[in-house]
Design a protein around this motif. Structure first.
Motif, short mmCIF file in Angstrom:
data_model
loop_
_atom_site.label_atom_id
_atom_site.label_comp_id
_atom_site.label_asym_id
_atom_site.label_seq_id
_atom_site.Cartn_x
_atom_site.Cartn_y
_atom_site.Cartn_z
N PHE A 48 0.83 -1.21 0.00
CA PHE A 48 0.00 0.00 0.00
C PHE A 48 0.87 1.26 0.00
CE2 PHE A 48 -2.36 3.39 2.12
CZ PHE A 48 -3.45 3.47 1.28
N TYR A 49 1.93 1.24 0.82
CA TYR A 49 2.78 2.42 0.97
C TYR A 49 4.05 2.32 0.13
CZ TYR A 49 0.09 4.59 4.77
OH TYR A 49 -0.86 5.24 5.52
N ALA A 50 4.01 1.56 -0.97
CA ALA A 50 5.20 1.33 -1.80
C ALA A 50 5.86 2.65 -2.26
CB ALA A 50 4.85 0.47 -3.01
N VAL A 51 5.06 3.70 -2.47
CA VAL A 51 5.66 4.98 -2.89
C VAL A 51 6.63 5.54 -1.85
CG1 VAL A 51 3.85 5.80 -4.45
CG2 VAL A 51 3.70 6.34 -2.03
N HIS A 52 6.49 5.08 -0.62
CA HIS A 52 7.36 5.60 0.45
C HIS A 52 8.51 4.65 0.78
CE1 HIS A 52 4.72 8.92 1.19
NE2 HIS A 52 3.71 8.19 1.60
N LYS A 53 8.76 3.65 -0.08
CA LYS A 53 9.70 2.59 0.36
C LYS A 53 11.13 3.06 0.60
CE LYS A 53 10.55 0.21 -4.07
NZ LYS A 53 9.65 1.02 -4.94
N GLU A 54 11.50 4.19 0.01
CA GLU A 54 12.86 4.71 0.26
C GLU A 54 12.91 5.64 1.47
OE1 GLU A 54 15.05 3.30 -1.42
OE2 GLU A 54 13.79 2.51 -3.05
N ARG A 55 11.77 5.94 2.06
CA ARG A 55 11.75 6.92 3.16
C ARG A 55 12.21 6.27 4.46
NH1 ARG A 55 7.98 10.92 1.26
NH2 ARG A 55 8.48 12.19 3.06
N PRO A 56 12.86 7.05 5.32
CA PRO A 56 13.38 6.49 6.57
C PRO A 56 12.30 5.92 7.49
CG PRO A 56 13.63 8.90 6.55
CD PRO A 56 13.19 8.48 5.17
N PHE A 57 11.06 6.40 7.32
CA PHE A 57 9.98 5.96 8.23
C PHE A 57 9.22 4.74 7.69
CE2 PHE A 57 8.36 9.59 5.69
CZ PHE A 57 7.28 9.00 5.04
#
Ligand code: CMP
Length: 138
Positions: A48-57
């Motif tokens: 679901f949150y794949a767009v954020h996979k590079e984010r530290p959180f």
């Protein structure tokens, strides 16, 4: 007429805020056209949150989102993507306008009670992630 995906996150469900959030939809002329309670696996939350996979959180967020039940809904109305984002308030509850869901209830930038799609393309992906056409009324 536009549609968007809403999630009452595990912190919102645990703190008995489902009714409070739905009341705000009802009083703001936002129609619920699909709704269910789910408990995401970590893999489902990561997808679901794949767009954020590079984010530290990312790890912490996907752990949190799979930590307990959540309520997913499809909302419908004119300009509902923007109107629901206004009702939610800023991601960081410290920056959220008074009277918004996050200003009133969030305790943390991560545990911010609700999620909402940010654009028509993301809404289409996010709705399709949890619902098929037969599960959406109207
Ligand atoms: P949401 O609107 O669901 O989109 C991504 C989520 O990541 C966000 O709400 C928060 O729950 C979480 N998050 C945690 N830390 C941050 C951060 N620093 N910036 C943005 N989102 C964050």
């Amino acid at each position: 007429m536009e549609r968007t995906l809403s999630i009452i996150k595990p912190d919102g469900v645990k703190r008995a805020l489902i009714g409070e959030v739905i009341k705000r939809f009802d009083s703001n002329d936002i129609k619920i056209v699909a709704m269910k309670m789910i408990h995401m696996t970590r893999t489902q939350a990561q997808g679901f949150y794949a767009v954020h996979k590079e984010r530290p959180f990312f790890d912490s967020l996907t752990d949190f989102m799979s930590s307990g039940p959540a309520v997913v809904m499809v909302l419908e109305g004119e300009n509902v993507i923007a109107r629901y984002r206004e009702l939610m308030g800023a991601t960081n509850y410290k920056e959220a306008a008074p009277g918004t869901i996050r200003a009133d209830f969030a305790t943390d930038i991560e545990k911010n009670v609700v999620h909402g799609s940010d654009a028509p393309e993301t809404a289409a992906f996010e709705i399709g992630y949890f619902f098929n056409n037969f599960e959406i009324v109207g």
